[in-house]
Write a protein that holds these residues in place. Structure first.
Motif, mmCIF file in Angstrom:
data_model
loop_
_atom_site.group_PDB
_atom_site.id
_atom_site.type_symbol
_atom_site.label_atom_id
_atom_site.label_comp_id
_atom_site.label_asym_id
_atom_site.label_seq_id
_atom_site.Cartn_x
_atom_site.Cartn_y
_atom_site.Cartn_z
ATOM 1 N N GLY A 59 -3.314 -81.123 24.522
ATOM 2 C CA GLY A 59 -3.932 -82.430 24.392
ATOM 3 C C GLY A 59 -2.981 -83.512 23.933
ATOM 4 O O GLY A 59 -3.316 -84.686 23.943
ATOM 5 N N LYS A 60 -1.767 -83.132 23.526
ATOM 6 C CA LYS A 60 -0.793 -84.109 23.037
ATOM 7 C C LYS A 60 0.187 -84.490 24.125
ATOM 8 O O LYS A 60 0.560 -83.688 24.962
ATOM 9 C CB LYS A 60 -0.025 -83.542 21.842
ATOM 10 C CG LYS A 60 -0.848 -83.427 20.603
ATOM 11 C CD LYS A 60 0.006 -83.027 19.432
ATOM 12 C CE LYS A 60 -0.817 -82.973 18.166
ATOM 13 N NZ LYS A 60 0.009 -82.653 17.012
ATOM 14 N N ALA A 61 0.612 -85.743 24.070
ATOM 15 C CA ALA A 61 1.604 -86.259 25.004
ATOM 16 C C ALA A 61 2.714 -86.943 24.211
ATOM 17 O O ALA A 61 2.468 -87.535 23.159
ATOM 18 C CB ALA A 61 0.974 -87.252 25.972
ATOM 19 N N TYR A 62 3.926 -86.849 24.721
ATOM 20 C CA TYR A 62 5.079 -87.493 24.090
ATOM 21 C C TYR A 62 4.957 -89.009 24.200
ATOM 22 O O TYR A 62 4.626 -89.533 25.261
ATOM 23 C CB TYR A 62 6.363 -87.014 24.772
ATOM 24 C CG TYR A 62 7.580 -87.794 24.393
ATOM 25 C CD1 TYR A 62 8.190 -87.602 23.162
ATOM 26 C CD2 TYR A 62 8.118 -88.735 25.258
ATOM 27 C CE1 TYR A 62 9.314 -88.328 22.806
ATOM 28 C CE2 TYR A 62 9.249 -89.458 24.921
ATOM 29 C CZ TYR A 62 9.838 -89.255 23.690
ATOM 30 O OH TYR A 62 10.941 -89.981 23.340
ATOM 31 N N LYS A 63 5.215 -89.713 23.083
ATOM 32 C CA LYS A 63 5.169 -91.173 23.102
ATOM 33 C C LYS A 63 6.565 -91.766 22.951
ATOM 34 O O LYS A 63 7.056 -92.445 23.834
ATOM 35 C CB LYS A 63 4.262 -91.701 22.001
ATOM 36 C CG LYS A 63 4.178 -93.211 22.012
ATOM 37 C CD LYS A 63 3.341 -93.736 20.889
ATOM 38 C CE LYS A 63 3.360 -95.250 20.956
ATOM 39 N NZ LYS A 63 3.019 -95.850 19.697
ATOM 40 N N ASP A 64 7.224 -91.520 21.817
ATOM 41 C CA ASP A 64 8.542 -92.068 21.571
ATOM 42 C C ASP A 64 9.215 -91.298 20.446
ATOM 43 O O ASP A 64 8.660 -90.332 19.925
ATOM 44 C CB ASP A 64 8.479 -93.563 21.255
ATOM 45 C CG ASP A 64 7.646 -93.874 20.018
ATOM 46 O OD1 ASP A 64 7.219 -92.937 19.323
ATOM 47 O OD2 ASP A 64 7.419 -95.056 19.743
ATOM 48 N N TYR A 65 10.414 -91.732 20.085
ATOM 49 C CA TYR A 65 11.139 -91.082 19.003
ATOM 50 C C TYR A 65 11.899 -92.133 18.201
ATOM 51 O O TYR A 65 12.111 -93.257 18.650
ATOM 52 C CB TYR A 65 12.109 -90.021 19.543
ATOM 53 C CG TYR A 65 13.366 -90.600 20.161
ATOM 54 C CD1 TYR A 65 14.534 -90.711 19.419
ATOM 55 C CD2 TYR A 65 13.384 -91.042 21.473
ATOM 56 C CE1 TYR A 65 15.683 -91.241 19.968
ATOM 57 C CE2 TYR A 65 14.516 -91.567 22.038
ATOM 58 C CZ TYR A 65 15.671 -91.661 21.279
ATOM 59 O OH TYR A 65 16.807 -92.196 21.826
#
Length: 120
Positions: A59-65
């Motif tokens: 359910g999680k998606a990468y956004k930024d770092y």
């Protein structure tokens, strides 16, 4: 207007504000919890450091770092949001523009605790 109508209108307004706040937190702000992150590969080059991995939670998606270099310790914060049309994938490859020769340890952090993902 009677008293019941005024109170009902105020309660409805509060519910709408809370719902919008929760939506924004889950789908736009996200969190930096690293417990569901699996690092597949860490490459140190002369000009950059490349980290690739996945989120184990579907359910999680990468956004930024973001990253912070303290001495020879590199602290990386990876942010995730719930999957949506804007952020779809939990797979990520990040490139940090720091020479790999200037780093001894790389840590994943959520600004409360850390997990070492690379040691020289």
């Amino acid at each position: 207007m009677n008293k019941f109508f005024k109170v009902s209108l105020i309660v409805l307004g509060v519910i709408i504000v809370v719902a919008v706040g929760i939506y924004v937190k889950l789908f736009y702000i996200g969190n930096s919890d690293y417990q569901s992150i699996v690092i597949n590969k860490t490459s140190l080059g002369n000009n950059s450091i490349v980290i690739s991995g996945d989120f184990t939670d579907s359910g999680k998606a990468y956004k930024d770092y973001s990253y912070t270099l303290v001495g020879r310790e590199l602290y990386v914060t990876i942010n995730s949001v719930l999957s949506s049309n804007k952020y779809k994938s939990g797979t990520f490859t990040i490139e940090i523009p720091i020479s790999g020769n200037s780093v001894d340890n790389i840590h994943l952090t959520d600004n409360k605790s850390t997990k070492v993902i690379y040691q020289r």
